[in-house]
Write an enzyme that holds these catalytic residues in place. Structure first.
Site, PDB file in Angstrom:
ATOM      1  CD  GLU A   1     -29.870 -18.703-134.837  1.00  0.00           C
ATOM      2  OE1 GLU A   1     -29.652 -17.990-133.856  1.00  0.00           O
ATOM      3  OE2 GLU A   1     -28.959 -19.033-135.623  1.00  0.00           O
TER       4      GLU A   1
ATOM      5  CG  ASP B   1     -26.533 -22.476-135.596  1.00  0.00           C
ATOM      6  OD1 ASP B   1     -27.172 -21.907-134.707  1.00  0.00           O
ATOM      7  OD2 ASP B   1     -25.294 -22.406-135.710  1.00  0.00           O
TER       8      ASP B   1
ATOM      9  CG  ASP C   1     -28.400 -17.898-128.864  1.00  0.00           C
ATOM     10  OD1 ASP C   1     -27.408 -18.410-128.295  1.00  0.00           O
ATOM     11  OD2 ASP C   1     -28.755 -18.219-130.006  1.00  0.00           O
TER      12      ASP C   1
ATOM     13  NE  ARG D   1     -32.055 -22.586-133.279  1.00  0.00           N
ATOM     14  CZ  ARG D   1     -30.772 -22.188-133.317  1.00  0.00           C
ATOM     15  NH1 ARG D   1     -29.853 -22.931-133.914  1.00  0.00           N
ATOM     16  NH2 ARG D   1     -30.407 -21.062-132.759  1.00  0.00           N
TER      17      ARG D   1
HETATM   18  C1  GLC Z   1     -26.660 -19.682-133.224  1.00  0.00           C
HETATM   19  C2  GLC Z   1     -26.880 -20.335-131.879  1.00  0.00           C
HETATM   20  C3  GLC Z   1     -25.890 -19.817-130.902  1.00  0.00           C
HETATM   21  C4  GLC Z   1     -24.499 -20.122-131.410  1.00  0.00           C
HETATM   22  C5  GLC Z   1     -24.302 -19.630-132.840  1.00  0.00           C
HETATM   23  C6  GLC Z   1     -23.094 -20.249-133.482  1.00  0.00           C
HETATM   24  O1  GLC Z   1     -26.900 -18.332-133.206  1.00  0.00           O
HETATM   25  O2  GLC Z   1     -28.201 -20.101-131.442  1.00  0.00           O
HETATM   26  O3  GLC Z   1     -26.091 -20.353-129.634  1.00  0.00           O
HETATM   27  O4  GLC Z   1     -23.567 -19.519-130.581  1.00  0.00           O
HETATM   28  O5  GLC Z   1     -25.381 -19.960-133.677  1.00  0.00           O
HETATM   29  O6  GLC Z   1     -23.338 -21.562-133.854  1.00  0.00           O
END
Ligand code: GLC
Length: 621
Positions: free
Chosen positions: A305, A263, A375, A261
Site C-alpha cells: 500500500e 500498510d 481512504d 497488505r
Molecule cells: C494507510 C491506511 C490509512 C491509514 C494510514 C496510517 O494509508 O490505508 O487508512 O490512515 O495508513 O496507518
C-alpha cells in the site's frame, strides 16, 4: 518430495539472498552475525510450527499453482467486519454472498487489536497477537479463516508495520524508561532535529494532525508520528524492530493469513535531508520480507500500500527483470485517481499518457485495480511528476475538487474535500462510488435519465478495472450502490472525513422500490462482470496491458494480449456517443472481426465502432 525436501531446497535458494540483503541493511552493526543467526532460528521455528494444511498449500503454490494470484478468477472484496456483518462469525455467514459475487480474496480491515478510542480506523495497533475485540477472538478468526479456505477465498489483513499505537507494549516500555524499547521509536529531546527533518517532509493529515512529530509530555521528548499523534513511527534502523515485526508476520502467516497488505509501505525508512519516502532501504526491507516469506510461508503474498506518485509505485513490485522481487501485488492508486479525473473531465488523454509512461510490471506481479477503498481519493499522485506531459496543475486539481464536491455546474457528484490545509491546498476527496458517480444526486432528484447515466458510469468503471490487468477490488457496499453516510461526524471530535464512505451494509429491507431495483441491478451487473472476467484466460495478469491511441480523447483503450489471442477494451468516458475510426484498428494490427463479450455482438472493425455514452466494451477475436 516431502515437506522437508522442499524446505531444504528453499533454504538453498533463499539463504544467501536473505543474508546479503540483511547485511546491506544491518551488516555494519557489531553483533550482526549473531543477530542474523537469530533471524534464521526464528524462521526455522516458524516453519516447524506451521500447520500441515498450510505447509501443503506452500508446496502447491510453489509448484503447480505458482500463479494463483495472477489468474482471472481472482476478484477481491474489502470491508470492515462490523460494518459488513457485525463480527467474524457474521462474516463467516456471508461467505455465500461473497461467493455469489465471485469473490476469491477477502480483505478485512482492522482485524488486530487497535488502541481504544480514536485509532485511525484500526490503523493504530496496540497488539499484533490478538484480535479486535469488537469482532471476536483469535479462535473466531481461525474459524473464519478455515471456512474461507474451504470456500477457496484467501484472507488478507493489514500489516501495520510503519508504526504502532502509543498504547502498544513496546511504546509503553519505552515510556517507562526502558532504553531497549526507546530505540524502537524516534525520540528527540529538543525540537531542533524534528524541525530539520520537517523541512523535507510532506503531511498526511495537515488539517486534523499537522506535522510529523508530537511532543510527548510523559517522555519529555518529541516522537515521530507521521500519521496521528497516537501512531508512533518505528525505527527500522534498529534491527530488533525488523526482528519483532518479522516474528509478527510469521505468526500471522501461520494463522492462515494469505495476503498481507503492507500498510504505509513507502514510509518505513527515514533519512535526514530526504522526504523519507520510497528510500532504497525501504525497498531492501521489502526484498528481505519477501525473501523470508518465500522461505517460511511461500503460500503468502505481499501487497504494497504505497500511495505515492505513479513513477514510484511499480518499484514496489521489484525491479523489471524480477531479480530483486518485493511485493507480488501493489495498489494501482495512480490509475484509480486518473479514472476519477477522466470521469469528471470526460477526457482520457492524461490517463492514457500516464499509464503509458509507467515501467512495465515484472512477470509474476499484479496490480490491485480499484475505484474506492476506506481512504480518500488522493489527488497528489496526479501532480507528483510536474515535468510529465500528463501532470495535472494545481488549478486542475482545484477543478477536480470542486467537481467532486458538487460545486461546479456540470457536476453529478456528492463528495467532500479531505484535509484542506489552506485556500489551495488539499489532499483528496471522500465519498462512496455511488455518490461520486452521480447515483445519489440522480435518485434524490428523481431523474431517470440521470439515474441511467450514473449506473452506466459505474458499469464503465467496473468493466475497465476488471479487464485492465490485476485483481479488481470491490469496496464494501459498492455492489449495491451505497451512498455517503452523512451521520459519520456526529460523535467524532476528530471529524475524520473518511467515515463518510464507510457506511454500514443495509439490512435487506429497503422500502424505496426504485432504490431496491437499482441495488439489484448494480449487484447483478457486478456479478456478470466478475463471471465474464473468470471466463477470459487473456485476463491473466502475466498478459501485458498495452494502451492504444483510440484517436478519440474520450475513449480509453487497451489490449490484453496472450498466446491465444487478444482482448480489446474500449471505454467511453463522455456523456455523448463516440466513434472510433477504422484506421485505429488497422494501425494497431487488430483482427478485423471481433465479438463483444457482454452482448455477444459481432463487430467489423473496418466499419469503425460506435460507443454509447459511458459504454465500455470487451472485444475479442
Ligand atoms: C494507510 C491506511 C490509512 C491509514 C494510514 C496510517 O494509508 O490505508 O487508512 O490512515 O495508513 O496507518
Amino acid at each position: 518430495m516431502n515437506n522437508l525436501d522442499n524446505i531444504s531446497l528453499r533454504m538453498k535458494k533463499y539463504e544467501d539472498i536473505i543474508s546479503d540483503t540483511l547485511r546491506d541493511l544491518y551488516g555494519h552493526l557489531p553483533e550482526f552475525e549473531k543477530w542474523r543467526a537469530e533471524i534464521f532460528r526464528i524462521i526455522l521455528t516458524s516453519i516447524a510450527q506451521r500447520p500441515q494444511h498450510l505447509l501443503d498449500l506452500d508446496i502447491l503454490r510453489e509448484t503447480t499453482d505458482r500463479d494463483w494470484y495472477l489468474k482471472p478468477d481472482m476478484v477481491a472484496y474489502m470491508c470492515y467486519p462490523d460494518r459488513f456483518a457485525e463480527n467474524f462469525r457474521g462474516v463467516e455467514k456471508k461467505i455465500p454472498y461473497l461467493k455469489s459475487l465471485g469473490i476469491t480474496y477477502l480483505h478485512l480491515l482492522s482485524v488486530l487489536r487497535p488502541r481504544e478510542g480514536h485509532n485511525d480506523g484500526g490503523f493504530a495497533v496496540a497488539d499484533y497477537y490478538s484480535t479486535n475485540p469488537k469482532y471476536g477472538t483469535m479462535d473466531d478468526l481461525t474459524h473464519l479463516t478455515d471456512a474461507l479456505t474451504e470456500n477457496k477465498i484467501s484472507l488478507c489483513i493489514d500489516f501495520v508495520f510503519n508504526h504502532t499505537a502509543r498504547e502498544h507494549d513496546w511504546a509503553q516500555k519505552a515510556l517507562a524508561g526502558d532504553p531497549y524499547y526507546q530505540d524502537f521509536y524516534y525520540f528527540f529531546e529538543t525540537e531542533e532535529e524534528p524541525k530539520e527533518y520537517e523541512k523535507n517532509l510532506s503531511q498526511v493529515f495537515p488539517e486534523t494532525a499537522p506535522g510529523n512529530f508530537t511532543y510527548c509530555d510523559d517522555a519529555k521528548s518529541w516522537v515521530w508520528t507521521t500519521f496521528h499523534p497516537y501512531q508512533w513511527d518505528l525505527n527500522y534502523k534498529n534491527p530488533n524492530v525488523f526482528m519483532e515485526m518479522l516474528k509478527t508476520m510469521l505468526f500471522l502467516a501461520n494463522q492462515g493469513i494469505e495476503i498481507f497488505r503492507l500498510d504505509a509501505t513507502a514510509y518505513l525508512w527515514k533519512e535526514k535531508g530526504t522526504n523519507c519516502l520510497n528510500l532504497p532501504e525501504t525497498h531492501k526491507l521489502l526484498q528481505v520480507f519477501r525473501g523470508i516469506m518465500s522461505l517460511a510461508a511461500p503460500a503468502v503474498c505481499l501487497k504494497a500500500e504505497a500511495i505515492v506518485g505513479a513513477r514510484y509505485i511499480s518499484k514496489y513490485l521489484g525491479d523489471p527483470a524480477g531479480e530483486k522481487p518485493e511485493c507480488q501485488l501493489s495498489y494501482h492508486n495512480a490509475l484509480m485517481a486518473a479514472l476519477w479525473m477522466s470521469l469528471a473531465t470526460g477526457d482520457v488523454y492524461r490517463m492514457a499518457m500516464m499509464i503509458k509512461s509507467l515501467p512495465p510490471r515484472p512477470q509474476g506481479t499484479s496490480w490491485i485495480t480499484y475505484l474506492r477503498c476506506h481512504d480518500d481519493i488522493g489527488w497528489g499522485v496526479l501532480t507528483d511528476d510536474r515535468q510529465a506531459s500528463w501532470a495535472a496543475s494545481k488549478e486542475d486539481l482545484q477543478e477536480l475538487n470542486d467537481f467532486y464536491e458538487g460545486k461546479s455546474e456540470k457536476s453529478f457528484a456528492r463528495g467532500r474535500i479531505f484535509q484542506k490545509s489552506g485556500q489551495n491546498s488539499f489532499h483528496g476527496t471522500n465519498g462512496t462510488l455511488a455518490s461520486l458517480a452521480g447515483l445519489e444526486k440522480a435518485i434524490e432528484e428523481g431523474r431517470d435519465t440521470d439515474i441511467r447515466k450514473a449506473v452506466a458510469r459505474i458499469t464503465l468503471l467496473y468493466r475497465l478495472i476488471f479487464s485492465f490487468g490485476g485483481i479488481p477490488l470491490l469496496y464494501m457496499g459498492e455492489e449495491v450502490g451505497l451512498f455517503n453516510d452523512y451521520t459519520y461526524d456526529k460523535d467524532d471530535p476528530l471529524r475524520d472525513g473518511r467515515w463518510l464512505h464507510r457506511p454500514r451494509m443495509p439490512k435487506n429491507d429497503e422500502k424505496d422500490e426504485k432504490l431496491k431495483e437499482i441495488r439489484l441491478e448494480l449487484f447483478s451487473a457486478v456479478q456478470s462482470i466478475a463471471q465474464q472476467r473468470q471466463q477470459q484466460p487473456l485476463l491473466h495478469a502475466d498478459n501485458p496491458t498495452n494502451i492504444i491511441d483510440s484517436g478519440n480523447r474520450h475513449v480509453f483503450s487497451f489490449t490484453r494480449q496472450g498466446d491465444k489471442g487478444i482482448l480489446l477494451t474500449l471505454a467511453n468516458f463522455s456523456s455523448e456517443r463516440q466513434r472510433i475510426e477504422p484506421d485505429v484498428f488497422v494501425l494497431n494490427a487488430l483482427p478485423e472481426r471481433l465479438v463483444e463479450q457482454f452482448s455477444h455482438t459481432g463487430h467489423n472493425l473496418a466499419e469503425g465502432i460506435i460507443l454509447e455514452p459511458y459504454h465500455c466494451m470487451w472485444l475479442k477475436a
